[in-house]
Design a protein around this motif. Structure first.
Motif, PDB file in Angstrom:
ATOM      1  N   THR A  43      14.795 -38.524   3.942  1.00 34.81           N
ATOM      2  CA  THR A  43      13.826 -39.626   4.059  1.00 34.81           C
ATOM      3  C   THR A  43      14.487 -40.983   3.815  1.00 34.81           C
ATOM      4  N   ALA A  44      15.672 -40.979   3.183  1.00 35.57           N
ATOM      5  CA  ALA A  44      16.350 -42.239   2.837  1.00 35.57           C
ATOM      6  C   ALA A  44      17.595 -42.482   3.691  1.00 35.57           C
ATOM      7  N   ALA A  45      17.826 -41.635   4.693  1.00 32.14           N
ATOM      8  CA  ALA A  45      19.106 -41.710   5.416  1.00 32.14           C
ATOM      9  C   ALA A  45      19.289 -43.055   6.120  1.00 32.14           C
ATOM     10  N   ILE A  46      18.246 -43.513   6.806  1.00 34.11           N
ATOM     11  CA  ILE A  46      18.376 -44.793   7.514  1.00 34.11           C
ATOM     12  C   ILE A  46      18.508 -45.929   6.497  1.00 34.11           C
ATOM     13  N   ALA A  47      17.686 -45.883   5.454  1.00 37.95           N
ATOM     14  CA  ALA A  47      17.741 -46.934   4.419  1.00 37.95           C
ATOM     15  C   ALA A  47      19.120 -46.992   3.771  1.00 37.95           C
ATOM     16  N   ALA A  48      19.720 -45.818   3.526  1.00 42.14           N
ATOM     17  CA  ALA A  48      21.038 -45.798   2.869  1.00 42.14           C
ATOM     18  C   ALA A  48      22.073 -46.484   3.763  1.00 42.14           C
ATOM     19  N   LEU A  49      22.041 -46.193   5.061  1.00 45.63           N
ATOM     20  CA  LEU A  49      23.042 -46.799   5.962  1.00 45.63           C
ATOM     21  C   LEU A  49      22.764 -48.284   6.179  1.00 45.63           C
ATOM     22  N   ASP A  62      27.230 -35.741   9.485  1.00 40.66           N
ATOM     23  CA  ASP A  62      25.860 -35.875   8.987  1.00 40.66           C
ATOM     24  C   ASP A  62      25.321 -34.542   8.486  1.00 40.66           C
ATOM     25  N   ALA A  63      25.230 -34.427   7.161  1.00 35.42           N
ATOM     26  CA  ALA A  63      24.746 -33.179   6.541  1.00 35.42           C
ATOM     27  C   ALA A  63      23.265 -33.237   6.196  1.00 35.42           C
ATOM     28  N   THR A  64      22.586 -34.306   6.593  1.00 31.40           N
ATOM     29  CA  THR A  64      21.201 -34.496   6.136  1.00 31.40           C
ATOM     30  C   THR A  64      20.213 -33.626   6.905  1.00 31.40           C
ATOM     31  N   ASN A  65      19.054 -33.444   6.304  1.00 33.79           N
ATOM     32  CA  ASN A  65      17.937 -32.761   6.956  1.00 33.79           C
ATOM     33  C   ASN A  65      16.676 -33.597   6.815  1.00 33.79           C
ATOM     34  N   PRO A  66      15.806 -33.557   7.825  1.00 34.90           N
ATOM     35  CA  PRO A  66      14.579 -34.370   7.766  1.00 34.90           C
ATOM     36  C   PRO A  66      13.461 -33.681   6.976  1.00 34.90           C
ATOM     37  N   SER A 119      23.028 -26.662   7.334  1.00 40.52           N
ATOM     38  CA  SER A 119      22.271 -25.411   7.268  1.00 40.52           C
ATOM     39  C   SER A 119      23.006 -24.335   6.466  1.00 40.52           C
ATOM     40  N   VAL A 120      23.593 -24.787   5.359  1.00 44.03           N
ATOM     41  CA  VAL A 120      24.147 -23.859   4.368  1.00 44.03           C
ATOM     42  C   VAL A 120      23.998 -24.537   3.006  1.00 44.03           C
ATOM     43  N   GLY A 121      23.758 -23.742   1.977  1.00 43.39           N
ATOM     44  CA  GLY A 121      23.601 -24.318   0.639  1.00 43.39           C
ATOM     45  C   GLY A 121      24.924 -24.823   0.098  1.00 43.39           C
ATOM     46  N   ALA A 169      25.389 -37.744   3.070  1.00 44.24           N
ATOM     47  CA  ALA A 169      24.802 -36.662   2.264  1.00 44.24           C
ATOM     48  C   ALA A 169      23.743 -37.246   1.332  1.00 44.24           C
ATOM     49  N   VAL A 170      22.745 -37.876   1.939  1.00 47.50           N
ATOM     50  CA  VAL A 170      21.632 -38.423   1.145  1.00 47.50           C
ATOM     51  C   VAL A 170      20.334 -37.739   1.546  1.00 47.50           C
ATOM     52  N   LYS A 171      19.302 -37.962   0.757  1.00 48.41           N
ATOM     53  CA  LYS A 171      17.967 -37.433   1.045  1.00 48.41           C
ATOM     54  C   LYS A 171      17.568 -37.877   2.459  1.00 48.41           C
ATOM     55  N   LYS A 215      27.932 -22.582  -0.952  1.00 48.77           N
ATOM     56  CA  LYS A 215      28.779 -21.879   0.031  1.00 48.77           C
ATOM     57  C   LYS A 215      29.418 -22.836   1.043  1.00 48.77           C
ATOM     58  N   MET A 216      29.443 -24.105   0.749  1.00 45.45           N
ATOM     59  CA  MET A 216      29.976 -25.056   1.743  1.00 45.45           C
ATOM     60  C   MET A 216      31.498 -25.015   1.854  1.00 45.45           C
ATOM     61  N   VAL A 217      32.149 -24.812   0.716  1.00 44.28           N
ATOM     62  CA  VAL A 217      33.607 -24.952   0.674  1.00 44.28           C
ATOM     63  C   VAL A 217      34.256 -23.582   0.514  1.00 44.28           C
ATOM     64  N   GLY A 231      29.750 -42.427  -2.710  1.00 44.09           N
ATOM     65  CA  GLY A 231      28.982 -43.672  -2.740  1.00 44.09           C
ATOM     66  C   GLY A 231      27.597 -43.462  -3.306  1.00 44.09           C
ATOM     67  N   THR A 232      27.204 -44.347  -4.214  1.00 44.94           N
ATOM     68  CA  THR A 232      25.898 -44.234  -4.868  1.00 44.94           C
ATOM     69  C   THR A 232      25.407 -45.617  -5.264  1.00 44.94           C
ATOM     70  N   ARG A 233      24.088 -45.708  -5.525  1.00 43.41           N
ATOM     71  CA  ARG A 233      23.554 -46.959  -6.068  1.00 43.41           C
ATOM     72  C   ARG A 233      23.683 -46.959  -7.585  1.00 43.41           C
ATOM     73  N   ASP A 234      24.073 -45.804  -8.177  1.00 43.43           N
ATOM     74  CA  ASP A 234      24.111 -45.672  -9.636  1.00 43.43           C
ATOM     75  C   ASP A 234      25.311 -44.813 -10.048  1.00 43.43           C
ATOM     76  N   ALA A 235      26.442 -45.446 -10.298  1.00 43.20           N
ATOM     77  CA  ALA A 235      27.697 -44.727 -10.577  1.00 43.20           C
ATOM     78  C   ALA A 235      27.577 -43.801 -11.787  1.00 43.20           C
ATOM     79  N   GLN A 236      26.672 -44.149 -12.706  1.00 43.36           N
ATOM     80  CA  GLN A 236      26.407 -43.330 -13.897  1.00 43.36           C
ATOM     81  C   GLN A 236      26.157 -41.859 -13.538  1.00 43.36           C
ATOM     82  N   LYS A 237      25.456 -41.637 -12.411  1.00 44.12           N
ATOM     83  CA  LYS A 237      25.096 -40.277 -11.977  1.00 44.12           C
ATOM     84  C   LYS A 237      26.325 -39.408 -11.722  1.00 44.12           C
ATOM     85  N   LEU A 238      27.462 -40.060 -11.477  1.00 43.39           N
ATOM     86  CA  LEU A 238      28.655 -39.305 -11.074  1.00 43.39           C
ATOM     87  C   LEU A 238      29.690 -39.202 -12.195  1.00 43.39           C
TER      88      LEU A 238
HETATM   89  N1  LIG Z   1      21.348 -29.233  -1.499  1.00 46.41           N
HETATM   90  C1  LIG Z   1      21.867 -28.457  -0.561  1.00 46.41           C
HETATM   91  O1  LIG Z   1      22.363 -27.345  -0.845  1.00 46.41           O
HETATM   92  C2  LIG Z   1      21.905 -28.931   0.869  1.00 46.41           C
HETATM   93  C3  LIG Z   1      22.490 -28.128   1.846  1.00 46.41           C
HETATM   94  C4  LIG Z   1      22.601 -28.603   3.168  1.00 46.41           C
HETATM   95  C5  LIG Z   1      22.117 -29.874   3.480  1.00 46.41           C
HETATM   96  N2  LIG Z   1      21.511 -30.630   2.509  1.00 46.41           N
HETATM   97  C6  LIG Z   1      21.044 -31.975   2.860  1.00 46.41           C
HETATM   98  O2  LIG Z   1      22.039 -32.867   2.368  1.00 46.41           O
HETATM   99  C7  LIG Z   1      21.424 -34.082   1.912  1.00 46.41           C
HETATM  100  C8  LIG Z   1      21.816 -34.307   0.441  1.00 46.41           C
HETATM  101  O3  LIG Z   1      21.259 -33.276  -0.338  1.00 46.41           O
HETATM  102  P1  LIG Z   1      21.511 -33.202  -1.927  1.00 46.41           P
HETATM  103  O4  LIG Z   1      20.727 -32.038  -2.397  1.00 46.41           O
HETATM  104  O5  LIG Z   1      22.965 -33.274  -2.231  1.00 46.41           O
HETATM  105  O6  LIG Z   1      20.928 -34.565  -2.483  1.00 46.41           O
HETATM  106  P2  LIG Z   1      19.477 -35.242  -2.400  1.00 46.41           P
HETATM  107  O7  LIG Z   1      18.838 -35.120  -3.741  1.00 46.41           O
HETATM  108  O8  LIG Z   1      18.715 -34.749  -1.224  1.00 46.41           O
HETATM  109  O9  LIG Z   1      19.873 -36.763  -2.136  1.00 46.41           O
HETATM  110  C9  LIG Z   1      20.498 -37.517  -3.125  1.00 46.41           C
HETATM  111  C10 LIG Z   1      21.055 -38.757  -2.512  1.00 46.41           C
HETATM  112  O10 LIG Z   1      20.055 -39.465  -1.762  1.00 46.41           O
HETATM  113  C11 LIG Z   1      20.142 -40.848  -2.084  1.00 46.41           C
HETATM  114  N3  LIG Z   1      18.842 -41.494  -2.012  1.00 46.41           N
HETATM  115  C12 LIG Z   1      17.658 -41.013  -2.442  1.00 46.41           C
HETATM  116  N4  LIG Z   1      16.682 -41.928  -2.243  1.00 46.41           N
HETATM  117  C13 LIG Z   1      17.287 -43.005  -1.689  1.00 46.41           C
HETATM  118  C14 LIG Z   1      16.826 -44.283  -1.249  1.00 46.41           C
HETATM  119  N5  LIG Z   1      15.530 -44.623  -1.336  1.00 46.41           N
HETATM  120  N6  LIG Z   1      17.714 -45.148  -0.701  1.00 46.41           N
HETATM  121  C15 LIG Z   1      19.026 -44.810  -0.596  1.00 46.41           C
HETATM  122  N7  LIG Z   1      19.530 -43.616  -0.998  1.00 46.41           N
HETATM  123  C16 LIG Z   1      18.670 -42.735  -1.543  1.00 46.41           C
HETATM  124  C17 LIG Z   1      20.660 -40.885  -3.509  1.00 46.41           C
HETATM  125  O11 LIG Z   1      21.319 -42.102  -3.694  1.00 46.41           O
HETATM  126  P3  LIG Z   1      21.844 -42.574  -5.139  1.00 46.41           P
HETATM  127  O12 LIG Z   1      23.119 -41.840  -5.359  1.00 46.41           O
HETATM  128  O13 LIG Z   1      22.036 -44.028  -4.959  1.00 46.41           O
HETATM  129  O14 LIG Z   1      20.766 -42.206  -6.114  1.00 46.41           O
HETATM  130  C18 LIG Z   1      21.602 -39.707  -3.558  1.00 46.41           C
HETATM  131  O15 LIG Z   1      22.914 -40.081  -3.197  1.00 46.41           O
HETATM  132  C19 LIG Z   1      19.912 -33.911   2.140  1.00 46.41           C
HETATM  133  O16 LIG Z   1      19.559 -34.542   3.337  1.00 46.41           O
HETATM  134  C20 LIG Z   1      19.741 -32.388   2.235  1.00 46.41           C
HETATM  135  O17 LIG Z   1      18.637 -32.014   3.050  1.00 46.41           O
HETATM  136  C21 LIG Z   1      21.392 -30.186   1.223  1.00 46.41           C
END
Ligand SMILES: NC(=O)c1ccc[n+]([C@@H]2O[C@H](COP(=O)([O-])OP(=O)(O)OC[C@H]3O[C@@H](n4cnc5c(N)ncnc54)[C@H](OP(=O)(O)O)[C@@H]3O)[C@@H](O)[C@H]2O)c1
Length: 214
Positions: free
Chosen positions: A71-77, A92-96, A136-138, A67-69, A141-143, A31-38
């Motif tokens: 800072t945007a987790a609540i806004a995304a949901l 929930d894979a997000t981090n604050p 808490s893994v990059g 799996a969103v940023k 190495k997730m899969v 799920g994304t706001r911009d399918a182009q990215k995928l």
């Molecule tokens: N990168 C890693 O290896 C890793 C490992 C473990 C955990 N994490 C955590 O997993 C999460 C995802 O990490 P990531 O590196 O894959 O991507 P990311 O760059 O942290 O997040 C990208 C996603 O966040 C969404 N997003 C950003 N701003 C938004 C907004 N204002 N409103 C709604 N959605 C918004 C984007 O939506 P659109 O698609 O619509 O643009 C996109 O889907 C993060 O919380 C990160 O801390 C990352």
């Protein structure tokens, strides 16, 4: 039984888990706001990759991955109809992580020690069942990470069946699972991401994982 997984996100975590879960036989939508990215991810997973809005993706999933940023987790949901989240497990894979540079390799969080992002999410969306995992893994190495020993995924959440669902998926992806209890334990699990990232920022080492020795 969980068959369809809706992953809210378009970044490396969403794409990596998406491809891994497709390989393990799940039907996956990102799920994304911009399918182009995928478009590249869709091309790499021809015939199997599905992309939708945040709302379409949540509706699609028997289980949802967040799996969103951070800072945007609540806004995304908030983009999603409440009905599409009600009663569903959200892995929930997000981090604050704050919008600020790391200090000596230590990430800055927007939450305090006695708080966590997952507790904020659980309070904001009480009808969904959040389970912390894969924070808490990059992504590399997730899969099926391929270490000599099986690494440990620490999980937590308030709902026993939701944790069972996440445990099943996490084991398929090559992990052993340690259940740390209720959502409050996210206060301990989320900062593991800080610890995990330090060797990366200081020494460019990004391919390790945690294991609980007993
Ligand atoms: N990168 C890693 O290896 C890793 C490992 C473990 C955990 N994490 C955590 O997993 C999460 C995802 O990490 P990531 O590196 O894959 O991507 P990311 O760059 O942290 O997040 C990208 C996603 O966040 C969404 N997003 C950003 N701003 C938004 C907004 N204002 N409103 C709604 N959605 C918004 C984007 O939506 P659109 O698609 O619509 O643009 C996109 O889907 C993060 O919380 C990160 O801390 C990352």
């Amino acid at each position: 039984m969980i068959k369809k997984i809706g992953i809210i996100g378009s970044g490396m975590v969403a794409q990596t888990l998406g491809t891994g879960l497709i390989k393990h036989g799940y039907d996956v939508m990102l799920g994304t706001r911009d399918a182009q990215k995928l478009s590249k991810w869709v091309a790499e997973n021809t015939g199997k990759a599905q992309v939708g809005s945040f709302s379409e993706t949540a509706t699609f999933g028997d289980l949802i991955v967040l799996a969103v940023k951070g800072t945007a987790a609540i806004a995304a949901l908030e983009h999603i109809d409440e009905d599409a989240l009600a009663g569903k497990t959200i892995m929930d894979a997000t981090n604050p992580i704050a919008d600020a540079a790391p200090e000596d390799g230590v990430l800055q969080f927007f939450t305090k020690m006695n708080e966590s992002l997952m507790e904020q999410l659980q309070t904001s969306f009480p009808n969904a069942h959040f389970v912390k995992a894969f924070n808490s893994v990059g992504s590399a190495k997730m899969v099926n990470p391929g270490f000599e020993v099986t690494p440990t995924m620490f999980i937590c959440g308030n709902h026993a069946k939701a944790k069972e669902e996440v445990t099943t998926i996490t084991k398929k992806l090559g992990w052993e699972v340690e259940d740390m209890g209720t959502a409050i334990a996210a206060r301990a699990i989320e900062p593991l991401c800080m610890l995990w990232c330090i060797p990366g920022f200081l020494h460019n080492q990004w391919t390790h994982a945690f294991k609980l020795l007993k």
